[in-house]
Design an enzyme around this catalytic site. Structure first.
Site, PDB file in Angstrom:
ATOM      1  N   ARG A  80      59.470  33.596 -68.698  1.00  9.78           N
ATOM      2  CA  ARG A  80      59.106  32.369 -68.115  1.00  9.78           C
ATOM      3  C   ARG A  80      57.511  32.509 -68.997  1.00  9.78           C
ATOM      4  O   ARG A  80      57.657  30.972 -70.433  1.00  9.78           O
ATOM      5  CB  ARG A  80      58.279  31.563 -67.273  1.00  9.78           C
ATOM      6  CG  ARG A  80      59.638  32.088 -66.402  1.00  9.78           C
ATOM      7  CD  ARG A  80      59.580  31.457 -64.762  1.00  9.78           C
ATOM      8  NE  ARG A  80      60.167  31.593 -64.248  1.00  9.78           N
ATOM      9  CZ  ARG A  80      60.957  32.846 -63.360  1.00  9.78           C
ATOM     10  NH1 ARG A  80      60.259  34.040 -63.803  1.00  9.78           N
ATOM     11  NH2 ARG A  80      62.010  33.092 -62.789  1.00  9.78           N
ATOM     12  N   THR A  84      60.493  42.786 -75.845  1.00 12.18           N
ATOM     13  CA  THR A  84      61.075  42.492 -74.074  1.00 12.18           C
ATOM     14  C   THR A  84      62.135  44.100 -74.271  1.00 12.18           C
ATOM     15  O   THR A  84      62.302  44.451 -74.784  1.00 12.18           O
ATOM     16  CB  THR A  84      62.408  41.682 -73.946  1.00 12.18           C
ATOM     17  OG1 THR A  84      63.363  42.026 -74.739  1.00 12.18           O
ATOM     18  CG2 THR A  84      61.302  40.353 -73.977  1.00 12.18           C
ATOM     19  N   ARG A 103      49.450  41.696 -65.989  1.00 15.65           N
ATOM     20  CA  ARG A 103      48.142  42.631 -65.039  1.00 15.65           C
ATOM     21  C   ARG A 103      47.426  43.684 -65.313  1.00 15.65           C
ATOM     22  O   ARG A 103      47.357  44.620 -66.698  1.00 15.65           O
ATOM     23  CB  ARG A 103      49.333  43.943 -63.940  1.00 15.65           C
ATOM     24  CG  ARG A 103      49.570  42.098 -63.476  1.00 15.65           C
ATOM     25  CD  ARG A 103      48.927  42.265 -61.768  1.00 15.65           C
ATOM     26  NE  ARG A 103      49.718  41.989 -60.928  1.00 15.65           N
ATOM     27  CZ  ARG A 103      49.830  40.130 -60.846  1.00 15.65           C
ATOM     28  NH1 ARG A 103      48.898  39.373 -61.996  1.00 15.65           N
ATOM     29  NH2 ARG A 103      50.259  39.186 -59.668  1.00 15.65           N
ATOM     30  N   GLU A 146      41.021  46.173 -59.926  1.00 11.37           N
ATOM     31  CA  GLU A 146      40.557  44.883 -59.401  1.00 11.37           C
ATOM     32  C   GLU A 146      39.519  44.502 -58.321  1.00 11.37           C
ATOM     33  O   GLU A 146      40.177  45.503 -57.955  1.00 11.37           O
ATOM     34  CB  GLU A 146      41.233  43.342 -59.119  1.00 11.37           C
ATOM     35  CG  GLU A 146      41.458  43.571 -61.177  1.00 11.37           C
ATOM     36  CD  GLU A 146      42.603  42.141 -61.288  1.00 11.37           C
ATOM     37  OE1 GLU A 146      43.334  41.973 -62.586  1.00 11.37           O
ATOM     38  OE2 GLU A 146      42.688  41.076 -60.391  1.00 11.37           O
ATOM     39  N   HIS A 178      40.507  36.781 -63.481  1.00  8.69           N
ATOM     40  CA  HIS A 178      41.581  36.763 -63.029  1.00  8.69           C
ATOM     41  C   HIS A 178      42.433  35.476 -62.924  1.00  8.69           C
ATOM     42  O   HIS A 178      42.431  34.834 -61.728  1.00  8.69           O
ATOM     43  CB  HIS A 178      42.210  37.600 -61.520  1.00  8.69           C
ATOM     44  CG  HIS A 178      43.737  37.406 -61.433  1.00  8.69           C
ATOM     45  ND1 HIS A 178      43.874  38.572 -61.072  1.00  8.69           N
ATOM     46  CD2 HIS A 178      44.719  36.724 -61.772  1.00  8.69           C
ATOM     47  CE1 HIS A 178      45.608  38.708 -61.176  1.00  8.69           C
ATOM     48  NE2 HIS A 178      45.729  37.159 -61.839  1.00  8.69           N
ATOM     49  N   GLY A 213      44.147  33.066 -64.488  1.00 13.04           N
ATOM     50  CA  GLY A 213      45.442  32.671 -65.136  1.00 13.04           C
ATOM     51  C   GLY A 213      46.047  31.245 -64.853  1.00 13.04           C
ATOM     52  O   GLY A 213      46.499  30.464 -65.445  1.00 13.04           O
TER      53      GLY A 213
HETATM   54  C1  DGY Z   1      50.826  35.848 -60.264  1.00 14.79           C
HETATM   55  O1  DGY Z   1      50.849  34.639 -60.199  1.00 14.79           O
HETATM   56  O2  DGY Z   1      51.359  36.655 -60.491  1.00 14.79           O
HETATM   57  C2  DGY Z   1      48.765  35.566 -61.024  1.00 14.79           C
HETATM   58  O3  DGY Z   1      48.215  36.770 -61.447  1.00 14.79           O
HETATM   59  C3  DGY Z   1      48.221  34.637 -60.234  1.00 14.79           C
HETATM   60  O4  DGY Z   1      47.065  33.728 -60.789  1.00 14.79           O
END
Ligand code: DGY
Length: 321
Positions: free
Chosen positions: A159, A179, A240, A269, A287, A289
């Site tokens: 996604r 992929t 990650r 982290e 972090h 995102g």
């Molecule tokens: C996730 O949802 O895996 C994200 O890293 C959280 O921000």
């Protein structure tokens, strides 16, 4: 009067609209705070609850899963679930859920913010203006790399990878992706072409990572892979941290094997390799995102929806099998 509401353990404080629903529907095992719980507190909380919402910093191991006998569902407040021993959960019949979809746009947007900030030296520019040492426009000042029209290499076309690719259209970029399971007949636009990892690394001006962390993707990008990249290329990671060998990345940046990196995630982290902070060709984010108000509220609502389903005896919509 006896409180018959189910017990819920929250490992962290969640956004207000989520907390309001939580307080109405559940008895809280304890009042959450905005800090990672100690492993002993985490285990104790999970052992007392019928349902729990945990976050990506909470390591849920097999021992904890087997000790938490009253727990019916572990709702992970994230799309990634590498923090949970899924095999142990499956063995013990504990339902684990995640929060896909609701953070796709936020994470793809942040990937682009990081990509542009890295290529166009946005953070260095901000620091220069704030320092008071900016003497005005110059033909040679803080020259960055073009993004428009360049080749974007996407590792992982789920996604978020696809949402990142869609945004590249506006920048007239050539999209190449890798992929581990290329679809036999792809539903992706035909101009987005599949490449082996090796070919993608050699071809892309910007490589961005969107695979989940698993034993198969741990250190997917190490010294050998970095050496395949162009010396003018950038690496972006909002997936990650342990997918990239951070030590190898530092070496590659220091020796000019690649031009720069934008990182939102780290191997240990919240500890960041000390050398990264010394390198001006690197942009470092904490972090972020999924860190929009909308996404973080929706993530909480998705957790609650899954919990409600399981407590009502219905299938959890986001059950990870
Ligand atoms: C996730 O949802 O895996 C994200 O890293 C959280 O921000």
């Amino acid at each position: 009067m006896t409180d018959t509401r189910p017990t819920l353990y929250l490992s962290r404080l969640l956004p207000d609209p989520v907390m309001a629903i939580v307080r109405e529907r559940f008895q809280l095992v304890h009042e959450p705070v905005d800090a990672l719980p100690a492993p002993s507190a985490l285990r104790e909380g999970l052992c007392q609850a019928n349902a729990a919402i945990v976050t990506l910093g909470d390591r849920i191991d097999a021992e904890t899963i087997h000790a938490a006998t009253r727990l019916k569902i572990l709702a992970n407040y994230a799309v990634g679930y590498n923090n949970i021993d899924l095999a142990a959960a499956q063995q013990r019949g504990l339902i684990v859920t995640n929060t896909p979809d609701v953070l796709t746009n936020a994470t793809a947007d942040l990937t682009w913010a990081l990509l542009l900030a890295t290529a166009r030296r946005v953070v260095e520019g901000d620091a220069l203006v704030r320092s008071g040492r900016w003497t005005g426009w110059s033909p040679t000042q803080l020259l960055g790399a073009d993004v428009s029209g360049k080749t974007l290499g996407i590792i992982g076309m789920g996604r978020i990878g696809q949402a990142v690719a869609q945004r590249a259209v506006g920048f007239h970029m050539v999209v190449r992706y890798h992929t581990s399971h290329p679809p036999a007949t792809s539903t992706l636009p035909c101009e987005w072409e599949f490449r082996s990892l090796r070919d993608l690394l050699g071809e892309a001006d910007i490589v961005t990572i969107h695979v989940p962390l698993s034993p198969a993707t741990h250190h997917l990008i190490g010294a050998r892979e970095l050496a395949l990249m162009r010396p003018t290329a950038f690496l972006i990671n909002t997936a990650r941290g342990p997918i990239v060998d951070e030590g190898a990345l530092v070496d590659a940046l220091k020796t000019g094997i690649i031009a720069g990196a934008g990182l939102d995630v780290y191997e240990q982290e919240p500890v960041v390799h000390p050398a990264l902070a010394q390198l001006k060709q690197v942009v470092l984010l904490p972090h972020l995102g999924s860190a929009t108000v909308h996404a973080r509220v929706q993530m909480g609502l998705v957790c609650l929806e899954n919990i409600q389903a399981v407590l009502d005896g219905r299938p959890a919509p986001n059950h990870i099998h």
